[in-house]
Scaffold this motif. Sequence first.
Motif, PDB file in Angstrom:
ATOM      1  N   GLY A   6      -2.294  -0.091   4.227  1.00 53.07           N
ATOM      2  CA  GLY A   6      -2.891   0.638   3.116  1.00 53.07           C
ATOM      3  C   GLY A   6      -2.309   2.031   2.979  1.00 53.07           C
ATOM      4  N   TRP A   7      -2.012   2.663   4.092  1.00 51.41           N
ATOM      5  CA  TRP A   7      -1.401   3.992   4.048  1.00 51.41           C
ATOM      6  C   TRP A   7       0.047   3.921   3.587  1.00 51.41           C
ATOM      7  N   LEU A   8       0.784   2.899   4.047  1.00 49.28           N
ATOM      8  CA  LEU A   8       2.151   2.709   3.559  1.00 49.28           C
ATOM      9  C   LEU A   8       2.139   2.433   2.064  1.00 49.28           C
ATOM     10  N   TRP A   9       1.166   1.650   1.611  1.00 48.04           N
ATOM     11  CA  TRP A   9       1.036   1.363   0.181  1.00 48.04           C
ATOM     12  C   TRP A   9       0.844   2.662  -0.605  1.00 48.04           C
ATOM     13  N   LEU A  10      -0.005   3.545  -0.107  1.00 50.06           N
ATOM     14  CA  LEU A  10      -0.272   4.817  -0.788  1.00 50.06           C
ATOM     15  C   LEU A  10       1.015   5.618  -0.958  1.00 50.06           C
ATOM     16  N   VAL A  11       1.800   5.753   0.102  1.00 55.06           N
ATOM     17  CA  VAL A  11       3.028   6.552   0.041  1.00 55.06           C
ATOM     18  C   VAL A  11       4.043   5.933  -0.922  1.00 55.06           C
ATOM     19  N   ALA A  12       4.255   4.611  -0.800  1.00 53.66           N
ATOM     20  CA  ALA A  12       5.249   3.946  -1.635  1.00 53.66           C
ATOM     21  C   ALA A  12       4.823   3.899  -3.096  1.00 53.66           C
ATOM     22  N   ALA A  13       3.545   3.625  -3.339  1.00 57.85           N
ATOM     23  CA  ALA A  13       3.059   3.572  -4.720  1.00 57.85           C
ATOM     24  C   ALA A  13       3.097   4.947  -5.366  1.00 57.85           C
ATOM     25  N   PHE A  14       2.813   5.981  -4.604  1.00 53.67           N
ATOM     26  CA  PHE A  14       2.883   7.337  -5.157  1.00 53.67           C
ATOM     27  C   PHE A  14       4.317   7.667  -5.562  1.00 53.67           C
ATOM     28  N   ALA A  15       5.282   7.230  -4.745  1.00 53.61           N
ATOM     29  CA  ALA A  15       6.694   7.438  -5.098  1.00 53.61           C
ATOM     30  C   ALA A  15       7.028   6.693  -6.387  1.00 53.61           C
ATOM     31  N   GLY A  16       6.522   5.481  -6.537  1.00 56.68           N
ATOM     32  CA  GLY A  16       6.736   4.734  -7.772  1.00 56.68           C
ATOM     33  C   GLY A  16       6.123   5.425  -8.972  1.00 56.68           C
ATOM     34  N   ASN A  17       4.954   6.023  -8.771  1.00 59.62           N
ATOM     35  CA  ASN A  17       4.312   6.779  -9.851  1.00 59.62           C
ATOM     36  C   ASN A  17       5.150   7.981 -10.258  1.00 59.62           C
ATOM     37  N   MET A  18       5.781   8.629  -9.287  1.00 59.19           N
ATOM     38  CA  MET A  18       6.616   9.790  -9.607  1.00 59.19           C
ATOM     39  C   MET A  18       7.774   9.391 -10.524  1.00 59.19           C
ATOM     40  N   LEU A  19       8.402   8.245 -10.236  1.00 64.12           N
ATOM     41  CA  LEU A  19       9.457   7.761 -11.116  1.00 64.12           C
ATOM     42  C   LEU A  19       8.875   7.369 -12.473  1.00 64.12           C
ATOM     43  N   GLY A  20       7.724   6.711 -12.458  1.00 68.30           N
ATOM     44  CA  GLY A  20       7.092   6.289 -13.701  1.00 68.30           C
ATOM     45  C   GLY A  20       6.747   7.449 -14.610  1.00 68.30           C
ATOM     46  N   VAL A  33       8.939  -4.548   4.667  1.00 63.56           N
ATOM     47  CA  VAL A  33       9.739  -4.310   3.474  1.00 63.56           C
ATOM     48  C   VAL A  33       8.991  -4.738   2.220  1.00 63.56           C
ATOM     49  N   SER A  34       8.288  -5.859   2.293  1.00 62.63           N
ATOM     50  CA  SER A  34       7.601  -6.361   1.097  1.00 62.63           C
ATOM     51  C   SER A  34       6.531  -5.389   0.619  1.00 62.63           C
ATOM     52  N   VAL A  35       5.802  -4.783   1.546  1.00 56.82           N
ATOM     53  CA  VAL A  35       4.783  -3.799   1.161  1.00 56.82           C
ATOM     54  C   VAL A  35       5.447  -2.573   0.553  1.00 56.82           C
ATOM     55  N   LEU A  36       6.512  -2.109   1.173  1.00 57.10           N
ATOM     56  CA  LEU A  36       7.207  -0.909   0.694  1.00 57.10           C
ATOM     57  C   LEU A  36       7.740  -1.122  -0.727  1.00 57.10           C
ATOM     58  N   VAL A  37       8.431  -2.219  -0.946  1.00 58.94           N
ATOM     59  CA  VAL A  37       9.012  -2.496  -2.261  1.00 58.94           C
ATOM     60  C   VAL A  37       7.922  -2.828  -3.274  1.00 58.94           C
ATOM     61  N   GLY A  38       6.987  -3.677  -2.873  1.00 55.19           N
ATOM     62  CA  GLY A  38       5.928  -4.094  -3.792  1.00 55.19           C
ATOM     63  C   GLY A  38       5.080  -2.929  -4.264  1.00 55.19           C
ATOM     64  N   ALA A  39       4.701  -2.046  -3.349  1.00 60.06           N
ATOM     65  CA  ALA A  39       3.875  -0.897  -3.723  1.00 60.06           C
ATOM     66  C   ALA A  39       4.640   0.050  -4.641  1.00 60.06           C
ATOM     67  N   PHE A  40       5.939   0.240  -4.361  1.00 61.75           N
ATOM     68  CA  PHE A  40       6.750   1.099  -5.233  1.00 61.75           C
ATOM     69  C   PHE A  40       6.796   0.524  -6.645  1.00 61.75           C
ATOM     70  N   LEU A  41       7.043  -0.782  -6.755  1.00 57.70           N
ATOM     71  CA  LEU A  41       7.081  -1.426  -8.070  1.00 57.70           C
ATOM     72  C   LEU A  41       5.729  -1.333  -8.762  1.00 57.70           C
ATOM     73  N   PHE A  42       4.672  -1.509  -8.000  1.00 48.27           N
ATOM     74  CA  PHE A  42       3.334  -1.407  -8.573  1.00 48.27           C
ATOM     75  C   PHE A  42       3.092   0.011  -9.090  1.00 48.27           C
ATOM     76  N   GLY A  43       3.490   1.009  -8.312  1.00 50.63           N
ATOM     77  CA  GLY A  43       3.303   2.395  -8.742  1.00 50.63           C
ATOM     78  C   GLY A  43       4.063   2.700 -10.017  1.00 50.63           C
ATOM     79  N   LEU A  44       5.292   2.197 -10.126  1.00 46.71           N
ATOM     80  CA  LEU A  44       6.067   2.367 -11.351  1.00 46.71           C
ATOM     81  C   LEU A  44       5.366   1.672 -12.519  1.00 46.71           C
ATOM     82  N   GLY A  45       4.856   0.463 -12.257  1.00 39.53           N
ATOM     83  CA  GLY A  45       4.144  -0.275 -13.288  1.00 39.53           C
ATOM     84  C   GLY A  45       2.868   0.402 -13.746  1.00 39.53           C
TER      85      GLY A  45
END
Length: 400
Positions: A367-381, A111-123
Amino acid sequence: MSDTTLATRQPVSTALLGAGVLLVGIIGLAVAFGPRLAALMLVGGAFGMVLYHAAFGFTGAWRVFISERRGRGLRAQMIMLAVAVVLFFPALATGTLFGTPVAGYVAPIGVSVLVGAFLFGLGMQLGGGCASGTLFTVGGGNARMLITLAFFIVGSLIGTAHFAWWQSLPAFQPVSLVDVFGAGGGIAVSLALFAVIAIVTIVMERRRHGQLEQAPRIERSDSRWLKGPWPLLFGAVALALLNFITLALAGRPWGITSAFALWGAKAFESIGGDVSGWGYWQTPGNAAALDASVWSDITTVMNIGIILGALIAASLAGKFAPKFNIPLRSIVAAVMGGLLLGYGARLAFGCNIGAYFGGIASGSLHGWLWLVAAFAGNMLGVRLRPWFFNSPARPLARSN
């Protein structure tokens, strides 16, 4: 003296100043801590020059693909990762590289990777850069990114305060493709995944535009390698090679954001705070870093090198010209983005460098989970950017 002569001398003098500071730092580190740490500062300087001259960004490449379906930057990232896994996996499988014990960045999947990467992508989209992008644009003279960096550090410190709670949430054990498939099998699986991503970007870009975007024509000249710009693909390969050199010297891949957490903790303690009781700082490695000189920290030394390398590159290109008339909404976005970047990086075991680049180069599934979650955060950003910026899609030259 003519204005032209002054304009010519100013970039040269700034470049010489940056090179002088870098040289003094390298010599000082060699004397105080040994040649390995000094060499890593030099590698950091090389990273800064490559990032700036090749304009190799993660944030801008993802934003352009999300908004315009232009995938040239994403394909360059796949080439960078492909070169990295070919170099990294055999060394990680044996555990040594040129006589130095080496280990990759392999972290739990939870969960921490999923949430953290999403927040990072938004940031990334609000702050205007990722971890590497923040450093090289600061070095290149982007005054706004100083705000992002400052709050990146604050967010990292807050993330260490909450780190233990996030790690208590459900997670799977770390998984490495190198351990599961061996070096050869892991390389084959990784290359296949990179190819799939590249093909998807090609299909989507052609569907939107009818043809692929052509790389900008770069004039060939004797001074091109000093003044830039450098081809994007050259930057991709150079970053992979420099990361491999980092692995050989440091015993682990390139990282950035652990230093931001350390800087924040040191600053907090300097005003009377105490972080030693926080779970993050009770692990042996982090506790040792907190007790030691900040100049003995590998990531700190390399980060300073990146900033100085980018400063030298920007000065040689004649583009080091900080501007401080920053719109209020842009400042607000930098503050919010920096906090999200720092907090998200700590939750996700790293950033676009440590978790995405370093994690995938290490064969880690996180690292792959980070890519997917961060990309989703970027889409919102990207959807939120119009409120803060006039031009939400294509990045400006030399932005990340």
